[in-house]
Design a protein around this motif. Structure first.
Motif, short mmCIF file in Angstrom:
data_model
loop_
_atom_site.label_atom_id
_atom_site.label_comp_id
_atom_site.label_asym_id
_atom_site.label_seq_id
_atom_site.Cartn_x
_atom_site.Cartn_y
_atom_site.Cartn_z
N SER A 60 25.98 2.68 41.82
CA SER A 60 26.44 1.64 40.90
C SER A 60 27.94 1.76 40.64
N VAL A 61 28.37 2.99 40.35
CA VAL A 61 29.79 3.23 40.06
C VAL A 61 30.65 2.95 41.29
N LEU A 62 30.21 3.41 42.45
CA LEU A 62 31.00 3.23 43.68
C LEU A 62 31.08 1.76 44.06
N CYS A 63 29.97 1.02 43.92
CA CYS A 63 30.01 -0.42 44.22
C CYS A 63 30.96 -1.15 43.28
N PHE A 64 30.96 -0.76 42.01
CA PHE A 64 31.86 -1.38 41.03
C PHE A 64 33.32 -1.11 41.39
N LEU A 65 33.62 0.13 41.78
CA LEU A 65 34.99 0.48 42.15
C LEU A 65 35.44 -0.27 43.41
N LEU A 66 34.56 -0.37 44.40
CA LEU A 66 34.92 -1.02 45.66
C LEU A 66 35.11 -2.53 45.51
N THR A 67 34.33 -3.15 44.62
CA THR A 67 34.35 -4.61 44.52
C THR A 67 35.21 -5.14 43.38
N LYS A 68 35.26 -4.44 42.25
CA LYS A 68 35.94 -4.96 41.08
C LYS A 68 37.28 -4.29 40.77
N VAL A 69 37.39 -3.01 41.09
CA VAL A 69 38.63 -2.28 40.78
C VAL A 69 39.60 -2.34 41.97
N LYS A 71 38.84 -3.80 44.91
CA LYS A 71 38.60 -5.10 45.57
C LYS A 71 38.69 -4.99 47.10
N ILE A 72 38.13 -3.87 47.61
CA ILE A 72 38.08 -3.68 49.06
C ILE A 72 37.03 -4.59 49.67
N MET A 73 35.95 -4.79 48.93
CA MET A 73 34.86 -5.65 49.38
C MET A 73 34.56 -6.70 48.31
N LYS A 74 33.93 -7.77 48.72
CA LYS A 74 33.67 -8.89 47.83
C LYS A 74 32.18 -9.06 47.59
N VAL A 75 31.83 -9.29 46.34
CA VAL A 75 30.44 -9.57 45.99
C VAL A 75 30.17 -11.05 46.24
N GLU A 76 29.15 -11.33 47.03
CA GLU A 76 28.83 -12.71 47.35
C GLU A 76 28.33 -13.46 46.12
N GLU A 77 28.69 -14.73 46.04
CA GLU A 77 28.32 -15.55 44.89
C GLU A 77 26.96 -16.20 45.10
N GLY A 78 26.45 -16.83 44.05
CA GLY A 78 25.17 -17.52 44.13
C GLY A 78 24.10 -16.91 43.25
N MET A 79 24.41 -15.74 42.65
CA MET A 79 23.43 -15.09 41.79
C MET A 79 23.33 -15.81 40.44
N THR A 80 22.12 -16.10 40.03
CA THR A 80 21.86 -16.74 38.75
C THR A 80 20.95 -15.85 37.91
N ILE A 81 20.86 -16.15 36.62
CA ILE A 81 19.99 -15.37 35.74
C ILE A 81 18.54 -15.48 36.18
N GLU A 82 18.14 -16.68 36.62
CA GLU A 82 16.76 -16.90 37.05
C GLU A 82 16.43 -16.07 38.29
N ILE A 83 17.35 -16.05 39.27
CA ILE A 83 17.14 -15.25 40.48
C ILE A 83 17.16 -13.77 40.16
#
Length: 338
Positions: A60-69, A71-83
């Protein structure tokens, strides 16, 4: 012109095979690494729930660092609360269950026998797939499932030091993994959402960590506090968590260059490697002729299952291409400007 093309194709094949070797090495190595960490004769960290929780927190921590801090990788969009509530949470819960029970099984049974029991996975996936309406029962599939089940039963009969507690834990892990695969297929087919492994880990890992944290409080926290002398080695456990993360990335690399089916085929090779190497590494592994004979039957059934899936996917791809080809002239004829 031919030589550059041949060189390029050869280079692509070499890279693909390199990724497959890396996946098999990481997957096999992770199994041995976990056994080594949990073993009372080695690292002596007999807390499979705590170890799995550590893996998920690290991921969890490593994914957050790579994508949000960074920004080496991008989290794909399309996620909703229902999904998230209907698909990601069940996937996270089943993933947590699979890792927890699978690691716990190593405390009671050998690595080789655990891998033999995992051969029953296609049976569990198929039965649950039929129940969920994702698979269709047929005589061919029923025969394949029977062969796999018979092989696993023979392999179990040949086990010298069988622990039924370990078998129950391992079977629980198999059911959890089968349910996870079913939920992932529903996520893709019915929800229409496709996530790369980094995005999947970004969403699933925190959910899995929470699902593991709650039982950890009740089942292992007090034990870890009572045994104040338990051997916590930060470097070893960090490397163990990093290997788990690298394994997930290697799966992404292989699938990106081949297919999910290739992973399953490579998994069969990996299972044989684990079974044979574990007999050399661990004293609790005693392979018998009946063990290997039964496992061979089960693997033959798994190979038939993979072959059936390959033909099914090929037929589906041909059908999709045919529909696309028919759609082009229909779209052109409906154009009023022509």
């Amino acid at each position: 012109m031919a030589d550059p093309v041949k060189k390029k194709v050869l280079k692509e094949e070499i890279v693909t095979y390199a990724y497959l070797i890396i996946y098999i090495a990481l997957s096999s190595g992770q199994i041995f690494f976990n056994k080594w960490v949990l073993s009372s004769k080695e690292i002596n960290f007999p807390y499979p729930l705590g170890l799995t929780l550590l893996h998920m927190i690290f991921s969890s921590v490593l994914c957050f660092l790579l994508t949000k801090v960074f920004k080496i990788m991008k989290v794909e969009e399309g996620m909703t609360i229902e999904i998230y509530t209907t698909s990601v949470i069940p996937i996270g819960a089943m993933f947590a269950m699979t890792l927890w029970l699978g690691n716990t099984a190593y405390l009671y049974i050998s690595v080789a026998f655990a891998q033999m029991l995992k051969a029953i996975m296609p049976v569990a996936v198929f039965i649950l797939g039929v129940a969920a309406g994702l698979e269709i029962m047929s005589c061919r599939m029923l025969l394949i499932m029977s062969v796999i089940s018979f092989g696993v039963l023979v392999a179990s009969y040949g086990e010298i030091n069988i622990s039924w507690i370990g078998v129950v834990y391992q079977m629980g892990g198999v059911v959890g993994e089968a349910l996870r695969l079913i939920f992932m297929e529903i996520l893709v087919k019915r929800k229409g959402l496709k996530l790369n492994p980094i995005s999947m880990m970004y969403y699933v890992s925190p959910c899995s960590a929470l699902c593991l944290f709650i039982p950890w409080i009740f089942l292992e926290k007090s034990k870890m506090e009572a045994h104040g002398t338990w051997n916590f080695q930060p470097v070893v456990l960090t490397l163990n968590s990093l290997c788990t993360f690298a394994l997930n990335l290697s799966v992404f690399l292989v699938i990106s260059r081949t297919s999910a089916l290739t992973i399953r085929v490579a998994g069969v090779v990996k299972d044989w490697v684990v079974v044979l190497v574990s007999a050399l590494l661990f004293a609790d592994t005693k392979l018998t002729v009946i063990n290997l004979f039964g496992y061979g039957i089960a693997i033959a059934g798994v190979a038939a299952y993979n072959n059936h899936k390959l033909k099914k996917e090929a037929t589906r791809n041909i059908s999709d291409d045919s529909q696309d080809a028919q759609a082009i002239p229909m779209a052109a004829s409906s154009n009023p400007n022509r």
